[in-house]
Design an enzyme around this catalytic site. Structure first.
Site, PDB file in Angstrom:
ATOM      1  CB  CYS A   1      21.093 -25.988  -6.689  1.00  0.00           C
ATOM      2  SG  CYS A   1      20.015 -24.753  -7.446  1.00  0.00           S
TER       3      CYS A   1
ATOM      4  N   GLY B   1       3.819  -5.742  10.683  1.00  0.00           N
ATOM      5  CA  GLY B   1       4.482  -5.339  11.925  1.00  0.00           C
ATOM      6  C   GLY B   1       5.395  -6.394  12.512  1.00  0.00           C
TER       7      GLY B   1
ATOM      8  CD  GLN C   1       0.614  -3.342  11.448  1.00  0.00           C
ATOM      9  OE1 GLN C   1       1.435  -3.671  12.322  1.00  0.00           O
ATOM     10  NE2 GLN C   1       0.944  -3.237  10.156  1.00  0.00           N
TER      11      GLN C   1
ATOM     12  CG  ASP D   1      -0.468  -1.393   7.151  1.00  0.00           C
ATOM     13  OD1 ASP D   1       0.048  -0.853   6.138  1.00  0.00           O
ATOM     14  OD2 ASP D   1       0.071  -2.323   7.756  1.00  0.00           O
TER      15      ASP D   1
ATOM     16  CG  HIS E   1      21.678 -20.176  -6.389  1.00  0.00           C
ATOM     17  ND1 HIS E   1      21.583 -21.536  -6.583  1.00  0.00           N
ATOM     18  CD2 HIS E   1      21.805 -20.000  -5.050  1.00  0.00           C
ATOM     19  CE1 HIS E   1      21.683 -22.151  -5.404  1.00  0.00           C
ATOM     20  NE2 HIS E   1      21.811 -21.238  -4.470  1.00  0.00           N
TER      21      HIS E   1
ATOM     22  CB  SER F   1      -0.858   0.017   1.259  1.00  0.00           C
ATOM     23  OG  SER F   1      -0.018   0.134   2.399  1.00  0.00           O
ATOM     24  N   GLY F   2       2.146   1.118   0.198  1.00  0.00           N
ATOM     25  CA  GLY F   2       3.000   2.289   0.383  1.00  0.00           C
ATOM     26  C   GLY F   2       3.129   2.667   1.848  1.00  0.00           C
ATOM     27  N   GLY F   3       2.285   2.085   2.695  1.00  0.00           N
ATOM     28  CA  GLY F   3       2.292   2.413   4.120  1.00  0.00           C
ATOM     29  C   GLY F   3       3.633   2.133   4.771  1.00  0.00           C
ATOM     30  CG  PHE F   4       7.013  -1.369   5.495  1.00  0.00           C
ATOM     31  CD1 PHE F   4       6.990  -1.811   6.809  1.00  0.00           C
ATOM     32  CD2 PHE F   4       8.236  -1.376   4.824  1.00  0.00           C
ATOM     33  CE1 PHE F   4       8.148  -2.252   7.441  1.00  0.00           C
ATOM     34  CE2 PHE F   4       9.399  -1.815   5.447  1.00  0.00           C
ATOM     35  CZ  PHE F   4       9.346  -2.251   6.757  1.00  0.00           C
TER      36      PHE F   4
END
Lengths: 376, 376
Positions: free
Chosen positions: B310, B222, B195, B152, B341, B99-102
């Protein structure tokens, strides 16, 4: 005893000296004239080898790598232990390595020239090193490239006639030492390098001396070192034909689209240059309608492909607006996409040049290209 | 009216809360549990989208991108005009945008929080901007991602109980505003975010509030913000089950191999993290035998693959010696190969986790993984 690399000249254009041929190498055939992408440090910057191999419609089957860089890092013995450069970097086609000469001579005050060779300091840790013709062969033998270049002196463009003459004669003596110390000619082919600055008689002298050694290929060095393009074309007009017509002719360090056409027209078969990959990392691209700088604000909401006439991966899938966003954001993907496009552009142009030569319409195609490309 | 994104829960592991399910999105199905690679600026750094889509044995069909970054550059209206984020970046699978909130909350002194939203300054040019729940929805609607996240507040980990409580309640009010302003639920699905910091009762309170809104998916925010892993696991032990079992559960910003196992074990379905791509650009790799730093001198003449177990592109074609050479030389190819990788490693591990859940042997596979991986 068969040379590792042989050359077939298929035909010459009717109106020019442009040639259509094929290099046969231990790692496959290379159609000429050819542009060789440069992988200085054992990687074509920002491209996977499979993607390099898939460029253009016919693919790329030869690249160039740098002896000087690989000698200093990771060290040629590491590459030898890895099974050679092809295996080390996962490149299945042919490789041409330069001799390291151009790089050590570019170091200016950081190197000292004697008859024996050149002493220089590492750009990585300042340690002292010595390159001689024998050492250059030893390193290139360890790398295992298909074509190895003679250790020559690329004299400074502003050197006087006396120096250039002395230098080209030493380059010939060094070439003999290269030939004497390179043993496995069935695995790797040694190409000689013509020097002589911008003096036609010295170019002639150099050509006569190196051609005596009957090598499987010859390069023209000491050009595209800052001189006006007309000066380079004038030298080429006079010296390409001094080299044997049944051997490949390689113009070192040249790769702008206009120079490719001018070189081919004068009888050059092979080219290499960092230009397409370097400008890609600076947001610039060759296109059929001229050079484009993607940082330019005009591309902000331009949702057309980078080149309207290109069918490369970048042009098929991305817009100029996206490329500009990547460049402005310093994203690695911008280098990846622009490198792929720029190399594709030169490789594809060379394919069309080959086709034009086959059909005796080289000059026609050249005109068509420049009509669209515009001014250089 | 059908939600854009729906979830099928196939089964739960017999011995743990680990779940096996599937997200149905407008851009294809996503098998869960899933790790989502992060393409912050509309590109998974150093990888072509086709190569991302081909990771693992089953491929990758969902990635994450960042609203905050794309809002500032190139601007969401540019992406909208390009035909949406999928088309802009040439990604055919599903996309989740945060959302861009963080990001705006991480700006510290550079932002100001009110009930209306958050005022902040651009990291690019210092210009002033305002994010509100409505604005975040508007931007994400323009991007056209399949899953959009609620705006948020991710409160600082050292905030006191009073602040956390106030903050989670505001987050709920903002979630309601997000839901009210997001109209086209058939095209994009809005997920809510729980949260409540490290307080179990506040997590409960947050969960009860957001679940009332009956959204198509829920995230846990959070966490993984600097606290000891045991604290995070303890919160997860107590709060994952507060979320409805018929909806996907997404643990935001988590992606180290150990945390993936611990999260899945506690009932998480979705993860994202920049860790695998970020450490790749710093010469570090996840392998089945532990973390490897390729700048380490021990790899100088190690011609074995990065990970002996791998089968990714990097491990099939290159040696540790070559990777070390690329890293030491700061070559873009080192970022390309190690990113591929590391993502492959997490994606493939998640595929094996899914298989283990299907066969009711999640804990057995977890043990096997850690026996080989060693200490974290």
């Amino acid at each position: 005893m068969k040379n590792a690399v042989t050359f077939d000249l298929y035909k010459t254009d009717s109106g020019t000296r442009a040639r259509r041929g094929c290099l046969h190498t231990p790692h496959g055939d290379v159609q000429t004239p050819v542009f060789m992408p440069v992988g200085t440090q054992a990687t074509i910057k920002a491209m996977k080898p499979e993607d390099v191999a898939g460029l253009g419609h016919e693919g790329v089957n030869i690249i160039l790598s740098n002896t000087y860089h690989l000698y200093l890092r990771p060290g040629h013995e590491i590459v030898r232990k890895a099974g050679g450069l092809h295996k080390f970097m996962n490149w299945k086609g042919a490789i041409l390595t330069d001799s390291g000469g151009f790089q050590v001579f570019s170091l200016g005050d950081l190197r000292k020239i004697t008859e024996e060779g050149v002493e220089f300091r590492s750009f990585i840790d300042g340690s002292k090193h010595m390159f001689t013709p024998e050492k250059s062969m030893e390193v290139q033998n360890a790398l295992g490239s298909d074509i190895i270049m003679a250790f020559d002196e690329c004299a400074p463009p502003d050197a006087d006639r006396g120096y250039i003459k002395k230098s080209l004669e030493r380059t010939t003596r060094w070439l003999r030492r290269c030939k004497d110390s390179h043993k496995d000619v069935e695995r790797q082919s040694l190409f000689g390098i013509m020097q002589g600055g911008f003096f036609k008689d010295l170019r002639y002298e150099s050509a006569m001396q190196i051609c005596e050694l009957d090598l499987p290929g010859y390069a023209i060095g000491g050009l595209s070192v800052g001189e006006p393009k007309e000066v380079m074309y004038d030298v080429l007009d006079n010296c390409v034909e001094l080299l044997p017509s049944d051997k490949p002719r390689y113009l070192m360090g040249v790769g702008s689209p206009d120079c490719l056409f001018e070189g081919v027209e004068r009888g050059i078969d092979m080219f290499d240059c960092v230009l397409p990959t370097r400008i890609a990392r600076n947001a610039a691209a060759f296109t059929s309608v001229g050079k484009v700088n993607l940082r330019n604000a005009v591309h902000t909401d331009d949702f057309e492909p980078l080149d309207p006439n290109c069918d490369c991966y970048c042009c098929r899938n991305y817009s100029r607006a996206y490329l500009r966003h990547l460049c402005k954001s310093n994203e690695i993907m911008s280098s990846m996409l622009l490198t792929e496009h720029n190399l594709y552009f030169l490789v594809r142009t060379m394919e069309k040049i080959r086709e034009a030569i086959e059909e005796d319409r080289f000059l026609e195609y050249k005109q068509e290209f420049f009509d669209s490309y515009g001014e250089f």
